[in-house]
Design an enzyme around this catalytic site. Structure first.
Site, PDB file in Angstrom:
ATOM      1  N   ARG A 128      16.679  11.144 173.060  1.00 40.84           N
ATOM      2  CA  ARG A 128      16.969   9.732 173.309  1.00 40.84           C
ATOM      3  C   ARG A 128      17.481   9.047 172.038  1.00 40.84           C
ATOM      4  O   ARG A 128      18.372   8.203 172.074  1.00 40.84           O
ATOM      5  CB  ARG A 128      15.706   9.039 173.816  1.00 40.84           C
ATOM      6  CG  ARG A 128      15.935   7.601 174.153  1.00 40.84           C
ATOM      7  CD  ARG A 128      14.848   7.070 175.079  1.00 40.84           C
ATOM      8  NE  ARG A 128      15.247   5.783 175.590  1.00 40.84           N
ATOM      9  CZ  ARG A 128      14.602   4.660 175.332  1.00 40.84           C
ATOM     10  NH1 ARG A 128      13.517   4.674 174.588  1.00 40.84           N
ATOM     11  NH2 ARG A 128      15.041   3.522 175.820  1.00 40.84           N
ATOM     12  N   HIS A 168      20.972   6.944 171.580  1.00 41.65           N
ATOM     13  CA  HIS A 168      21.064   5.572 171.072  1.00 41.65           C
ATOM     14  C   HIS A 168      21.922   5.515 169.816  1.00 41.65           C
ATOM     15  O   HIS A 168      22.707   4.584 169.628  1.00 41.65           O
ATOM     16  CB  HIS A 168      19.670   4.998 170.782  1.00 41.65           C
ATOM     17  CG  HIS A 168      18.945   4.594 172.023  1.00 41.65           C
ATOM     18  ND1 HIS A 168      17.973   3.613 172.040  1.00 41.65           N
ATOM     19  CD2 HIS A 168      19.034   5.019 173.298  1.00 41.65           C
ATOM     20  CE1 HIS A 168      17.511   3.458 173.277  1.00 41.65           C
ATOM     21  NE2 HIS A 168      18.131   4.311 174.052  1.00 41.65           N
ATOM     22  N   GLY A 173      28.809   4.639 167.052  1.00 36.37           N
ATOM     23  CA  GLY A 173      29.056   6.063 166.858  1.00 36.37           C
ATOM     24  C   GLY A 173      27.856   6.798 166.279  1.00 36.37           C
ATOM     25  O   GLY A 173      26.881   6.184 165.858  1.00 36.37           O
ATOM     26  N   ASP A 204      14.713  20.765 183.381  1.00 32.28           N
ATOM     27  CA  ASP A 204      15.083  21.381 184.653  1.00 32.28           C
ATOM     28  C   ASP A 204      15.842  20.347 185.487  1.00 32.28           C
ATOM     29  O   ASP A 204      16.155  19.264 184.995  1.00 32.28           O
ATOM     30  CB  ASP A 204      13.834  21.889 185.389  1.00 32.28           C
ATOM     31  CG  ASP A 204      12.808  20.775 185.594  1.00 32.28           C
ATOM     32  OD1 ASP A 204      13.187  19.591 185.578  1.00 32.28           O
ATOM     33  OD2 ASP A 204      11.615  21.088 185.769  1.00 32.28           O
TER      34      ASP A 204
HETATM   35  C1  HEM Z   1      22.362   6.020 182.167  1.00 33.91           C
HETATM   36  C2  HEM Z   1      21.899   5.042 181.448  1.00 33.91           C
HETATM   37  C3  HEM Z   1      20.542   5.084 180.822  1.00 33.91           C
HETATM   38  C4  HEM Z   1      19.611   4.110 180.924  1.00 33.91           C
HETATM   39  C5  HEM Z   1      19.748   2.775 181.645  1.00 33.91           C
HETATM   40  C6  HEM Z   1      18.439   4.568 180.206  1.00 33.91           C
HETATM   41  C7  HEM Z   1      17.275   3.848 180.074  1.00 33.91           C
HETATM   42  C8  HEM Z   1      16.083   4.372 179.628  1.00 33.91           C
HETATM   43  C9  HEM Z   1      14.837   3.661 179.639  1.00 33.91           C
HETATM   44  C10 HEM Z   1      14.636   2.223 180.071  1.00 33.91           C
HETATM   45  C11 HEM Z   1      13.886   4.535 179.210  1.00 33.91           C
HETATM   46  C12 HEM Z   1      12.397   4.274 179.093  1.00 33.91           C
HETATM   47  C13 HEM Z   1      12.055   3.505 177.853  1.00 33.91           C
HETATM   48  C14 HEM Z   1      10.622   3.081 177.897  1.00 33.91           C
HETATM   49  O1  HEM Z   1      10.258   2.455 178.873  1.00 33.91           O
HETATM   50  O2  HEM Z   1       9.897   3.387 176.961  1.00 33.91           O
HETATM   51  C15 HEM Z   1      14.527   5.778 178.896  1.00 33.91           C
HETATM   52  C16 HEM Z   1      13.903   6.896 178.421  1.00 33.91           C
HETATM   53  C17 HEM Z   1      14.564   8.039 178.039  1.00 33.91           C
HETATM   54  N1  HEM Z   1      15.931   8.209 177.985  1.00 33.91           N
HETATM   55 FE1  HEM Z   1      17.294   7.044 178.906  1.00 33.91          FE
HETATM   56  N2  HEM Z   1      18.682   5.810 179.699  1.00 33.91           N
HETATM   57  C18 HEM Z   1      19.958   6.162 180.028  1.00 33.91           C
HETATM   58  C19 HEM Z   1      20.615   7.314 179.659  1.00 33.91           C
HETATM   59  C20 HEM Z   1      20.067   8.262 178.826  1.00 33.91           C
HETATM   60  C21 HEM Z   1      20.813   9.313 178.175  1.00 33.91           C
HETATM   61  C22 HEM Z   1      22.323   9.479 178.258  1.00 33.91           C
HETATM   62  C23 HEM Z   1      19.918  10.046 177.457  1.00 33.91           C
HETATM   63  C24 HEM Z   1      20.149  11.244 176.577  1.00 33.91           C
HETATM   64  C25 HEM Z   1      21.162  12.056 176.663  1.00 33.91           C
HETATM   65  C26 HEM Z   1      18.608   9.476 177.699  1.00 33.91           C
HETATM   66  C27 HEM Z   1      17.421   9.992 177.245  1.00 33.91           C
HETATM   67  C28 HEM Z   1      16.186   9.456 177.501  1.00 33.91           C
HETATM   68  C29 HEM Z   1      14.929  10.155 177.274  1.00 33.91           C
HETATM   69  C30 HEM Z   1      14.781  11.586 176.806  1.00 33.91           C
HETATM   70  C31 HEM Z   1      13.906   9.257 177.596  1.00 33.91           C
HETATM   71  C32 HEM Z   1      12.396   9.493 177.502  1.00 33.91           C
HETATM   72  C33 HEM Z   1      11.915   9.090 176.130  1.00 33.91           C
HETATM   73  C34 HEM Z   1      10.478   9.482 175.816  1.00 33.91           C
HETATM   74  O3  HEM Z   1       9.750   9.931 176.695  1.00 33.91           O
HETATM   75  O4  HEM Z   1      10.106   9.324 174.657  1.00 33.91           O
HETATM   76  N3  HEM Z   1      18.744   8.380 178.504  1.00 33.91           N
HETATM   77  N4  HEM Z   1      15.876   5.652 179.143  1.00 33.91           N
END
Ligand code: HEM
Ligand SMILES: *[C@@H]1O[C@H](CO)[C@@H](O)[C@H](O)[C@H]1NC(C)=O
Ligand SMILES: *[C@@H]1O[C@H](CO)[C@@H](O)[C@H](O)[C@H]1NC(C)=O
Length: 328
Positions: free
Chosen positions: A63, A67, A73, A256
């Protein structure tokens, strides 16, 4: 056995390098070959050790790389701490749950000892995210996932501002808004859906999805795209407060395609997850990945490679930080 893995690594590399275009901007696969020959190995060992202690950090690293790349970039802007005069990206609410900074610091320190001022924080983060995907796949296939190389040579940026985080996608976006936002970064709808599959790892906090459950007993005004039973699960999680964690799928530390299966059952955690199954232009892609995990893995890997090249800085446009938390 060793010869076989080297051979398969080389074959994989060949396929991937041929399938992808190398950027024209001074990055290369063997960037550190002469200047810091153990850079890759050092990062890999550091990530491996950290994930053995805490597998949930894989999600944090992936994540963080996302970001980083989506704001200014892939230039390690996500890693810098705020200073007296500047509030950094890190301190935005979007920073919620970014984790794993210590792993980057640890690798950086070792690399500064080996070859001072050579390996950028942006490259360390890109390698660490790649390695994190590799190690969580090992959980699944005892034998390990494909080994692949990524281009290196990113420089670290000199800007990190809280206001730039507005460029991150919000969990309230619908499928067409997500297509548009990722499109602005050069991704197709299919690549956007593949990248969203990173949510096969990790958790979201209640604050990121509670707007879907306007009534916590899940009897009225619930987002209609949530399965009733799953809505109750989300409501139950939220009873423990805004910071309560809900895993995205049943296997939060395994890479998965379970995430896509969950979407088909209307058990996506974020609105932005479930909308991929609701949207006419993305539903077919979700169904494809739910059916064919190998296709998801392949597309994810390619899309991550592409993400890792977003607006990379080269030469004097950036620097190699001595400490990933501080601009030189
Ligand atoms: C498509 C648009 C995306 C949105 C709107 C989004 C939004 C979010 C949100 C809101 C969370 C939870 C944050 C929290 O409540 O603590 C999250 C977690 C996460 N996101 Fe996304 N995300 C997106 C795309 C991505 C992409 C492209 C990646 C990586 C390639 C990614 C990787 C992750 C991971 C791995 C987590 C879990 C983090 C953890 O457990 O520590 N996300 N994301
Ligand atoms: C951002 O993340 C760091 C590291 O986990 C944490 O210490 C800090 O409080 C977070 N900031 C916000 C605003 O959530
Ligand atoms: C997505 O959101 C935008 C902006 O709110 C809206 O104009 C559009 O109709 C929505 N699309 C769908 C498919 O709901």
């Amino acid at each position: 056995m060793a010869a076989y893995s080297i051979l398969s690594a080389v074959l994989c590399l060949e396929i991937i390098v041929r399938g992808m275009t190398l950027p024209a901007n001074g990055l290369s696969m063997n960037y550190y070959m002469m200047s810091c020959p153990f850079a890759e190995m050092t990062v890999k060992n550091t990530v491996s050790r950290a994930l053995q202690n805490d597998p949930t950090l894989a999600a944090g690293l992936i994540r963080m790389h996302f970001h980083d790349c989506f704001i200014q970039g892939c230039d390690a802007s996500v890693l810098t701490d705020s200073t007296k005069d500047n509030t950094a990206e890190k301190d935005s609410p979007a920073n919620l749950s970014l984790r794993g900074y210590e792993i980057i610091d640890d690798a950086k320190q070792q690399l500064e000892n080996q070859c001072p001022g050579v390996v950028s924080c942006a490259d360390i983060l890109a390698m660490a995210a790649r390695d994190a995907v590799f190690f969580v796949r090992i959980n699944l296939f005892q034998a390990g996932g494909p080994v692949y190389d990524i281009p290196k040579g990113r420089k670290d940026g000199r800007r990190s501002r809280i206001e730039d985080t507005i460029n991150l996608p919000a969990p309230t976006l619908n499928s067409s808004e997500l297509i548009r936002m990722f499109g602005q970064h050069g991704f197709t709808a299919q690549e956007m859906v593949a990248l969203s599959g990173a949510h096969t790892l990790g958790v979201a906090r209640c604050s990121s999805f509670k707007n879907r459950l306007s009534n916590f007993d899940a009897t009225h005004d619930v987002d209609p795209s949530i399965d009733t039973q799953f809505g109750r699960t989300l409501s139950k999680t939220c009873k423990a407060g805004d910071n309560a964690e809900q895993p995205f799928d049943a296997t939060r530390n395994t890479f998965d395609n379970d995430y896509y299966n969950a979407l088909q059952r209307k058990a996506g955690v974020l609105f932005s997850d479930q909308t991929l199954f609701a949207g006419a232009n993305t539903r077919g892609i979700v169904n494809g990945y739910a059916m064919n995990q190998a296709m998801f893995f392949f597309d994810f890997q390619q899309a991550m490679w592409k993400m890792g090249l977003l607006d990379v800085k080269e030469g004097s446009k950036g620097e190699v930080r001595g400490n990933c938390r501080k601009i030189n």
